[in-house]
Scaffold this motif. Structure first.
Motif, PDB file in Angstrom:
ATOM      1  N   TYR A   2       1.000  -1.223   0.045  1.00 35.12           N
ATOM      2  CA  TYR A   2       0.070   0.205  -0.005  1.00 35.12           C
ATOM      3  C   TYR A   2       0.936   1.147  -0.077  1.00 35.12           C
ATOM      4  O   TYR A   2       1.868   1.309   0.592  1.00 35.12           O
ATOM      5  CB  TYR A   2      -1.038   0.065   1.107  1.00 35.12           C
ATOM      6  CG  TYR A   2      -1.964  -1.124   1.248  1.00 35.12           C
ATOM      7  CD1 TYR A   2      -3.034  -1.147   0.342  1.00 35.12           C
ATOM      8  CD2 TYR A   2      -1.582  -2.296   2.064  1.00 35.12           C
ATOM      9  CE1 TYR A   2      -3.726  -2.271   0.599  1.00 35.12           C
ATOM     10  CE2 TYR A   2      -2.427  -3.072   2.033  1.00 35.12           C
ATOM     11  CZ  TYR A   2      -3.683  -3.331   1.184  1.00 35.12           C
ATOM     12  OH  TYR A   2      -4.323  -4.349   1.139  1.00 35.12           O
ATOM     13  N   SER A   6      -2.344   5.564   2.203  1.00 35.12           N
ATOM     14  CA  SER A   6      -3.842   4.848   2.288  1.00 35.12           C
ATOM     15  C   SER A   6      -4.155   5.042   3.569  1.00 35.12           C
ATOM     16  O   SER A   6      -3.495   5.505   4.602  1.00 35.12           O
ATOM     17  CB  SER A   6      -3.513   3.226   2.009  1.00 35.12           C
ATOM     18  OG  SER A   6      -2.266   3.199   3.219  1.00 35.12           O
ATOM     19  N   LYS A  23     -14.957  -5.920   4.029  1.00 43.17           N
ATOM     20  CA  LYS A  23     -13.664  -5.922   3.344  1.00 43.17           C
ATOM     21  C   LYS A  23     -14.044  -5.548   1.487  1.00 43.17           C
ATOM     22  O   LYS A  23     -13.433  -4.579   1.170  1.00 43.17           O
ATOM     23  CB  LYS A  23     -13.030  -7.098   3.232  1.00 43.17           C
ATOM     24  CG  LYS A  23     -11.562  -6.964   2.847  1.00 43.17           C
ATOM     25  CD  LYS A  23     -10.977  -8.335   3.097  1.00 43.17           C
ATOM     26  CE  LYS A  23      -9.293  -8.036   2.451  1.00 43.17           C
ATOM     27  NZ  LYS A  23      -8.264  -8.792   3.055  1.00 43.17           N
ATOM     28  N   TYR A  24     -14.829  -6.190   1.105  1.00 47.63           N
ATOM     29  CA  TYR A  24     -15.033  -5.974  -0.062  1.00 47.63           C
ATOM     30  C   TYR A  24     -15.684  -4.679  -0.699  1.00 47.63           C
ATOM     31  O   TYR A  24     -15.048  -4.021  -1.519  1.00 47.63           O
ATOM     32  CB  TYR A  24     -16.085  -7.166  -0.946  1.00 47.63           C
ATOM     33  CG  TYR A  24     -16.889  -6.818  -2.353  1.00 47.63           C
ATOM     34  CD1 TYR A  24     -16.164  -7.173  -3.206  1.00 47.63           C
ATOM     35  CD2 TYR A  24     -18.098  -6.018  -2.314  1.00 47.63           C
ATOM     36  CE1 TYR A  24     -16.536  -6.818  -4.334  1.00 47.63           C
ATOM     37  CE2 TYR A  24     -18.544  -5.853  -3.477  1.00 47.63           C
ATOM     38  CZ  TYR A  24     -17.643  -5.994  -4.566  1.00 47.63           C
ATOM     39  OH  TYR A  24     -17.976  -5.632  -6.047  1.00 47.63           O
ATOM     40  N   SER A  27     -13.124  -2.029   0.114  1.00 45.04           N
ATOM     41  CA  SER A  27     -11.926  -2.235  -0.862  1.00 45.04           C
ATOM     42  C   SER A  27     -12.201  -1.456  -2.229  1.00 45.04           C
ATOM     43  O   SER A  27     -11.245  -1.286  -3.142  1.00 45.04           O
ATOM     44  CB  SER A  27     -11.331  -3.861  -1.009  1.00 45.04           C
ATOM     45  OG  SER A  27     -11.099  -4.363   0.155  1.00 45.04           O
ATOM     46  N   GLU A  33      -6.693   0.403   2.797  1.00 40.80           N
ATOM     47  CA  GLU A  33      -6.324  -0.452   3.508  1.00 40.80           C
ATOM     48  C   GLU A  33      -6.960  -1.273   4.625  1.00 40.80           C
ATOM     49  O   GLU A  33      -7.085  -0.618   5.732  1.00 40.80           O
ATOM     50  CB  GLU A  33      -4.705  -0.184   3.854  1.00 40.80           C
ATOM     51  CG  GLU A  33      -3.713  -1.407   4.438  1.00 40.80           C
ATOM     52  CD  GLU A  33      -2.703  -1.137   5.003  1.00 40.80           C
ATOM     53  OE1 GLU A  33      -2.191  -1.928   5.832  1.00 40.80           O
ATOM     54  OE2 GLU A  33      -2.204   0.264   4.884  1.00 40.80           O
TER      55      GLU A  33
END
Length: 72
Positions: A2, A6, A23-24, A27, A33
């Motif tokens: 990263y 970030s 998380k999806y 992201s 991050e």
């Protein structure tokens, strides 16, 4: 790896489906991050890494969200 700009987000969640969903979604922003911790102690052991934001489940298998929040 990263970049330095970030934004580090720690997700403390013991439900695998919900943590992967978070998380999806998070992201989708390439500047974020995201790291997932499935219990409070695991998160606290990594707190020295200084997240910018924490999402905290209130019912974890080892500690309550209130205990984790007090430790932060």
């Amino acid at each position: 790896m990263y970049n330095q700009e970030s934004f580090r987000i720690f997700v403390v969640e013991d439900d695998p489906s919900y943590s992967m969903f978070l998380k999806y979604v998070l992201s989708l922003n390439p500047d974020f991050e995201i790291e997932i911790f499935d219990n409070g102690q695991q998160f606290l052991d990594n707190l020295h890494r200084k997240p910018d934001l924490v999402t905290l489940d209130y019912t974890l298998p080892d500690l309550t969200g209130e205990e984790v929040l007090s430790a932060i």
